[in-house]
Write a protein that holds these residues in place. Structure first.
Motif, PDB file in Angstrom:
ATOM      1  N   ARG A 122       1.098  -1.487  -0.200  1.00 21.65           N
ATOM      2  CA  ARG A 122      -0.139   0.135   0.063  1.00 21.65           C
ATOM      3  C   ARG A 122       0.884   1.320   0.223  1.00 21.65           C
ATOM      4  NH1 ARG A 122      -4.103   0.219   4.829  1.00 21.65           N
ATOM      5  NH2 ARG A 122      -5.801  -1.021   3.536  1.00 21.65           N
ATOM      6  N   CYS A 123       0.786   1.978  -1.105  1.00 23.44           N
ATOM      7  CA  CYS A 123       1.112   3.686  -0.632  1.00 23.44           C
ATOM      8  C   CYS A 123       0.690   3.909   0.039  1.00 23.44           C
ATOM      9  CB  CYS A 123       0.855   4.129  -2.939  1.00 23.44           C
ATOM     10  SG  CYS A 123       2.070   3.332  -3.462  1.00 23.44           S
ATOM     11  N   GLU A 124       2.086   5.124   0.308  1.00 24.10           N
ATOM     12  CA  GLU A 124       1.401   6.065   1.621  1.00 24.10           C
ATOM     13  C   GLU A 124       1.699   7.313   0.905  1.00 24.10           C
ATOM     14  OE1 GLU A 124       0.061   5.215   3.949  1.00 24.10           O
ATOM     15  OE2 GLU A 124       0.590   3.113   4.502  1.00 24.10           O
ATOM     16  N   HIS A 125       1.342   9.000   1.805  1.00 24.25           N
ATOM     17  CA  HIS A 125       0.964   9.707   1.246  1.00 24.25           C
ATOM     18  C   HIS A 125       3.503   9.759   0.896  1.00 24.25           C
ATOM     19  CE1 HIS A 125       1.720  14.520   0.740  1.00 24.25           C
ATOM     20  NE2 HIS A 125       0.262  14.537   0.243  1.00 24.25           N
ATOM     21  N   PRO A 126       3.563  10.885   0.077  1.00 21.48           N
ATOM     22  CA  PRO A 126       4.855  10.923  -0.502  1.00 21.48           C
ATOM     23  C   PRO A 126       5.231  12.002   0.746  1.00 21.48           C
ATOM     24  CG  PRO A 126       3.767  11.507  -2.536  1.00 21.48           C
ATOM     25  CD  PRO A 126       2.780  10.888  -1.561  1.00 21.48           C
ATOM     26  N   ASN A 127       5.281  12.171   1.400  1.00 15.55           N
ATOM     27  CA  ASN A 127       5.475  13.111   2.752  1.00 15.55           C
ATOM     28  C   ASN A 127       6.007  12.345   3.962  1.00 15.55           C
ATOM     29  OD1 ASN A 127       5.442  15.444   2.022  1.00 15.55           O
ATOM     30  ND2 ASN A 127       3.736  16.081   3.069  1.00 15.55           N
ATOM     31  N   GLU A 128       5.054  10.929   4.083  1.00 13.52           N
ATOM     32  CA  GLU A 128       5.500   9.955   4.976  1.00 13.52           C
ATOM     33  C   GLU A 128       6.049   8.791   4.228  1.00 13.52           C
ATOM     34  OE1 GLU A 128       2.957   6.281   7.250  1.00 13.52           O
ATOM     35  OE2 GLU A 128       1.939   7.771   6.429  1.00 13.52           O
ATOM     36  N   MET A 129       6.053   8.665   3.361  1.00  8.28           N
ATOM     37  CA  MET A 129       7.245   7.579   2.798  1.00  8.28           C
ATOM     38  C   MET A 129       8.849   8.128   2.544  1.00  8.28           C
ATOM     39  SD  MET A 129       5.181   5.871  -0.859  1.00  8.28           S
ATOM     40  CE  MET A 129       6.122   4.741  -0.548  1.00  8.28           C
ATOM     41  N   ARG A 130       8.794   9.112   2.225  1.00 12.66           N
ATOM     42  CA  ARG A 130      10.001  10.014   2.463  1.00 12.66           C
ATOM     43  C   ARG A 130      10.768   9.771   3.882  1.00 12.66           C
ATOM     44  NH1 ARG A 130       7.559  15.302   0.309  1.00 12.66           N
ATOM     45  NH2 ARG A 130       8.467  15.401  -2.076  1.00 12.66           N
ATOM     46  N   GLN A 131      10.363   9.496   4.629  1.00 14.22           N
ATOM     47  CA  GLN A 131      10.383   8.666   6.385  1.00 14.22           C
ATOM     48  C   GLN A 131      10.694   7.602   5.884  1.00 14.22           C
ATOM     49  OE1 GLN A 131       7.944  10.262   9.631  1.00 14.22           O
ATOM     50  NE2 GLN A 131       7.702  12.235   7.998  1.00 14.22           N
ATOM     51  N   TYR A 132      10.811   6.960   5.358  1.00 16.04           N
ATOM     52  CA  TYR A 132      10.925   5.085   5.085  1.00 16.04           C
ATOM     53  C   TYR A 132      12.504   5.138   4.804  1.00 16.04           C
ATOM     54  CZ  TYR A 132       6.206   4.063   4.475  1.00 16.04           C
ATOM     55  OH  TYR A 132       4.605   3.737   4.988  1.00 16.04           O
ATOM     56  N   SER A 133      12.849   3.766   5.670  1.00 13.31           N
ATOM     57  CA  SER A 133      14.687   3.576   5.360  1.00 13.31           C
ATOM     58  C   SER A 133      14.663   2.531   3.988  1.00 13.31           C
ATOM     59  CB  SER A 133      14.744   2.236   6.386  1.00 13.31           C
ATOM     60  OG  SER A 133      14.289   1.029   6.754  1.00 13.31           O
TER      61      SER A 133
END
Length: 247
Positions: A122-133
Motif C-alpha cells: 500500500r502506498c502512503e503519502h509521499p511526505n510519509e514515504m520520504r521517512q521510510y528507510s
C-alpha cells in the motif's frame, strides 16, 4: 492478513482460466466503451504501456517512484527503470504467471507466497514515504509492476511495448495512440459522499461517462463536491461544451 497476500490470486491467474491471455481489471472502474480487440491488442500482441520512474514528474511521479521502484528492483534483483502499471486494466499472456512465480522462488529461495508475505502493498503519502528507510522501500511490492518488469527483462517479445513517456519514444516510431487503451474510468473511492442523496448522484454521474474526457470531469467534480454541503452542490453541466467534447 498482509495486503500483499491479497494479490496472490493475481499471481496465480493462469490456474483459474484456460485462455491464452488474462485480463485484470480493478474493481473500482467503470467500462465506458464496448471492449473489442483493438482496445487490447496491437500487431497480435497485448499492449503494455510503460513509463520511466521520475522524481521530477510532480506529485504522482514522486509517489510512484517512492512507492514501487525500490521494491520492484529488489524483487527482480536488478535496477528497474520503468513502471508498468499505467492504467487500471492489464492483459498478459497466460504463460507469464508460472514463469514469474518460478523466478521469485528461485531468486529469493522461498515460495512465492512466503516472499509476498514479507512485502508491503500500500502506498502512503509521499511526505510519509520520504521517512521510510531503504529497507522499507525495498519491501514494497506491486504485482503488476513486477509482472511488467519480469516480461521486460525475460519475455520482452511477449507483448507490444507502448511508451507513455516522451523520454522513451523515438521520433521515427510508428505507434498507436496511448489513449486508445484507456477504456475504463476509475471511481476514486476516497472521494465518495457520505450523504444518501450525494451517493446516489455519485453513482449516477459515473454511469453517464462515455469518454475519458467525461471521466475526468466527473472525477474533478467529486474531488471537491464529496465533502460539500449537499445544498450547495451545483451538479455537472452535461450541456456544456467541455462535457460534449469528443462525442
Amino acid at each position: 492478513m498482509p495486503i500483499t497476500l491479497l494479490h496472490v490470486p493475481q499471481m496465480r491467474a493462469d490456474l483459474y482460466t484456460n485462455g491464452d491471455y488474462v485480463l485484470h481489471m480493478d474493481s473500482d472502474v467503470i467500462v465506458f466503451e464496448d471492449v473489442t480487440y483493438k482496445h487490447i491488442f496491437h500487431l497480435h500482441k497485448p499492449v503494455l504501456p510503460y513509463r520511466r520512474y521520475r522524481t521530477d514528474a510532480g506529485f504522482e511521479g514522486l509517489l510512484y517512484t517512492l512507492c514501487w521502484q525500490s521494491g520492484t528492483s529488489f524483487a527482480m534483483g536488478e535496477d528497474v527503470l520503468h513502471e508498468f502499471s499505467i492504467f487500471n486494466t492489464h492483459v498478459y499472456p497466460r504463460s507469464i504467471y508460472p514463469a514469474a512465480r518460478k523466478f521469485l522462488t528461485e531468486r529469493h529461495d522461498m515460495s512465492m507466497v512466503d516472499f509476498m508475505s514479507t512485502r508491503r502493498g500500500r502506498c502512503e503519502h509521499p511526505n510519509e514515504m520520504r521517512q521510510y528507510s531503504d529497507e522499507d522501500n525495498m519491501r514494497m511490492f506491486s504485482d503488476f509492476n513486477f509482472i511488467g518488469a519480469y516480461m521486460w527483462y525475460h519475455m520482452h517479445d511477449a507483448v507490444f511495448w507502448l511508451p507513455a513517456d516522451p523520454y522513451d519514444a523515438r521520433l521515427d516510431d510508428w505507434r498507436p495512440n496511448l489513449l486508445n487503451y484507456a477504456w475504463v474510468c476509475q471511481a476514486n473511492g476516497r472521494h465518495v459522499p457520505s450523504d444518501a442523496t450525494g451517493l446516489v448522484q455519485y453513482v449516477a454521474d459515473h454511469r453517464m461517462v462515455t469518454t475519458l474526457n467525461q471521466c475526468g470531469i466527473v472525477r474533478r467534480y467529486w474531488d471537491v463536491a464529496w465533502e460539500q454541503d449537499p445544498a450547495i452542490r451545483t451538479g455537472i453541466d452535461t450541456d456544456s461544451r467541455e462535457w460534449r467534447a469528443g462525442l
